[in-house]
Design an enzyme around this catalytic site. Sequence first.
Site, PDB file in Angstrom:
ATOM      1  N   LYS A 147       6.974  -5.069   5.342  1.00 24.68           N
ATOM      2  CA  LYS A 147       5.667  -5.485   4.839  1.00 24.68           C
ATOM      3  C   LYS A 147       4.792  -4.310   4.402  1.00 24.68           C
ATOM      4  CE  LYS A 147       5.590 -10.014   7.058  1.00 24.68           C
ATOM      5  NZ  LYS A 147       6.040 -10.751   5.866  1.00 24.68           N
ATOM      6  N   PHE A 175       9.459 -15.300  15.189  1.00 26.90           N
ATOM      7  CA  PHE A 175       9.685 -15.376  13.753  1.00 26.90           C
ATOM      8  C   PHE A 175      10.158 -14.009  13.287  1.00 26.90           C
ATOM      9  CE2 PHE A 175       8.852 -15.028   9.270  1.00 26.90           C
ATOM     10  CZ  PHE A 175       9.371 -16.216   8.792  1.00 26.90           C
ATOM     11  N   ASP A 227      10.331  -5.629  16.722  1.00 25.33           N
ATOM     12  CA  ASP A 227      10.076  -6.079  15.358  1.00 25.33           C
ATOM     13  C   ASP A 227       8.592  -5.863  15.075  1.00 25.33           C
ATOM     14  OD1 ASP A 227       9.461  -7.446  13.051  1.00 25.33           O
ATOM     15  OD2 ASP A 227      10.685  -9.209  13.517  1.00 25.33           O
TER      16      ASP A 227
END
Length: 401
Positions: free
Chosen positions: A255, A141, A226
Amino acid sequence: MSTTADAIRAADEHSAHNYHPLPVVVSSAEGAWMTDVEGRRYLDMLAGYSALNFGHGNRRLIDAAREQLERVTLTSRAFHHDRFADFCTQLAELCGKEMVLPMNTGAEAVETAVKTARKWGYEVKGVPDGHAKIVVAADNFHGRTTTIVSFSTDPEARGHFGPYTPGFEIVPYGDLTALSRAVTENTVAVLLEPIQGEAGVLVPPAGYLAGVRELTRERNVLFIADEIQSGLGRTGATFACEHEGVVPDVYVLGKALGGGVVPVSAVVADRDVLGVFRPGEHGSTFGGNPLACAVALEVIAMLRSGEYQQRATELGDHLHRELNLMVGGGAVTAVRGRGLWAGVDIDPSRGTGRQISERLMEAGVLVKDTHGSTIRIAPPLVISKEDLDWGLDRLRSVLAG
């Protein structure tokens, strides 16, 4: 809105239904706790998918944002501003790299990393133009743009959004042999999550990340990590790659970099990688804006103390000990994760992950389900041990019911 039902009804009337949130309407939050429109309090055990690593309303971050709000919030990259150099310098130092390319959201950062790898492949490695390949892992994801869903294996994320972007090879996560076979002379990068979050907090086999690092170095391929969810303290280290002593060529961050205050993301690498960009070839109006830089600079300062990494390690060890004691009792079939991050597989006979999440919400704890029977636990790193135990007690009670 005076009631939860009123607020949800109004939202359903005028918003696209691209999410299926739990039926709670938050009106305020502090630390690890949120309060809804009717005054009920909930323990946040999700932390905005790690965007809120430092908790809700963290005073240092709010003060940094407020001070910057009163000075200047946006210049666009048409002009310099006085927070930009410090942000790039300090984030590069935190990552042990030379250059930073700031964006806003995680998906934008992943897209930037894809463009970076392709451009590096053509201009540095010498791959024929238009032939670059990037190897990714199944069950990944990385975001929801059309390019990113093109290499997703999740039918819900991918279905009916084609035609899809070519140039990606998908291999099983954790399988070095499959990865080695997929890398060819036209491969420019391997893009991986050091821990797969949306897939259920999947930790790769020991030695996998080190093997990826060795393979990519030998084959002249960029290793892009990531670390949007796994990075910035969540696993007990600044970056999840550190648990195997691995330093990738490229970090993708987001984030928690914005502290749950503003969207901030970045691609961080050395000059021989990010140096391929020239003016006009890539950009973002809001990327690296003064407000984002001010908040992110405070996040970086907080991470430099090591306090949050230590909390994630100590409380994470406690979390996993307690969760593993639940395995085999008829309700929990498996627990995975690292630091203050766990995927908990629920026996389907006890309910779906969604049903367990709803029961926990009724008990005052907020988590999120994924992949049918799994719930994810990722509280803010500022959570107290007492509150963490309170949440775990509610989980035990729900599973026993």
